[in-house]
Design a protein around this motif. Structure first.
Motif, PDB file in Angstrom:
ATOM      1  N   LYS A 214       1.087  -1.238  -0.619  1.00 27.98           N
ATOM      2  CA  LYS A 214       0.451  -0.081  -0.167  1.00 27.98           C
ATOM      3  C   LYS A 214       0.699   1.049   0.501  1.00 27.98           C
ATOM      4  N   GLY A 215       1.912   0.814   0.295  1.00 34.42           N
ATOM      5  CA  GLY A 215       3.053   2.239   0.198  1.00 34.42           C
ATOM      6  C   GLY A 215       4.120   1.688   0.990  1.00 34.42           C
ATOM      7  N   LYS A 224       1.243   5.485   2.846  1.00 34.12           N
ATOM      8  CA  LYS A 224       0.873   5.867   1.137  1.00 34.12           C
ATOM      9  C   LYS A 224       2.459   6.674   0.333  1.00 34.12           C
ATOM     10  N   TYR A 225       2.567   6.103  -1.101  1.00 38.05           N
ATOM     11  CA  TYR A 225       3.632   6.339  -1.834  1.00 38.05           C
ATOM     12  C   TYR A 225       4.125   7.234  -2.287  1.00 38.05           C
ATOM     13  N   THR A 226       5.264   7.716  -2.484  1.00 41.98           N
ATOM     14  CA  THR A 226       6.006   8.617  -2.753  1.00 41.98           C
ATOM     15  C   THR A 226       7.035   8.594  -3.860  1.00 41.98           C
TER      16      THR A 226
END
Length: 263
Positions: A214-215, A224-226
């Protein structure tokens, strides 16, 4: 004025609710508990790596590793093993990698103390994308008769996916991780084109089956992704008070050699 007071009150309530949600406990999963599977007994000597592997640690030196500030890694090398130096902090590879196959062996000391997350805690960060504990963590912990949240036990993608089963050997025996990491890709606008995927075996037993992450790992809040590219691999010096764990026989096979970037 009354409308303004109502609006302000609503914002205060919303802010309080948001703050209340940002607790470590909110991303802990306690059930269902993975069933225990007894693996074969660990080998006292490591097997030789494949002929095309890049050896990251062969029991002799830390030439492939650095501290998080780029200086020499300050963990202890003795008797063919690499032991965590908690005061020195995390270490990571000098090279960066894209997708790969990784083999790593780790050992909980027989004199281990503590319970829950304070019992042999460390982590294998499959991609280190920042300082401290930033990255994607495959949890390392003594999960032999040690209760904790299931997405924080050994073999979990920390705070995301519990292992399919608990394949721990007892303290004092060498454990093995074999991991296939597929790094995420991103569009030009920073959106996720393909997520990161992980397949992992613990002591030869499948514990993560091509899971889509999911990240990166977060201790508090949802992941969350960067956007990022090829990254170092990191080993964690966790701050719990239990005796430090050790590693040996670490090697890697880049699955796309063109994605490997040397620092």
């Amino acid at each position: 004025m009354r409308a303004l007071r109502v609006t302000l009150s609503a914002l205060i309530v919303l802010g309080a609710a948001t703050a209340a949600a940002q607790r470590p406990e909110d991303t802990e999963q306690w059930t269902p508990v993975p069933r225990v599977v007894t693996p074969s007994k660990g080998s006292p000597t490591p097997a030789a790596p494949p002929s095309d592997a890049i050896v990251l640690f062969d029991g002799r030196n830390l030439d492939e590793w650095a501290s998080m500030d780029g200086g020499p890694a300050q963990w202890t090398v003795a008797n063919g093993a690499l032991t965590v130096n908690k005061k020195a902090g995390n270490i990571q590879t000098k090279r960066s990698f894209g997708s790969y196959q990784l083999h790593l062996e780790w050992r909980i000391p027989p004199e281990i103390t503590g319970s829950g997350q304070a019992r042999g805690n460390s982590g294998l960060f499959l991609a280190s994308i920042g300082a401290g504990d930033a990255g994607y963590e495959l949890q390392i912990l003594d999960s032999y008769n040690n209760t904790t949240y299931v997405n924080g036990q050994a073999g979990s993608i920390y705070k995301q996916f519990p292992p399919l089963v608990n394949a721990m050997r007892p303290p004092g025996e060498w454990q093995t991780y074999d991991v296939v990491w597929t790094m995420p890709t991103f569009g030009g606008d920073g959106s996720v084109a393909t997520p990161a995927y992980v397949t992992a075996f613990h002591n030869g037993i499948l514990i993560q089956d091509h899971v889509a992450l999911k990240g990166p790992t977060l201790y508090i809040g949802p992941p969350k992704y960067t956007p990022h590219g090829p990254s170092p691999i990191k080993l964690q010096a966790h701050g719990d008070p239990s005796p430090p764990i050790s590693f040996r026989n670490i090697w890697i096979r880049p699955l796309d050699v063109q994605m490997e970037v040397k620092k």
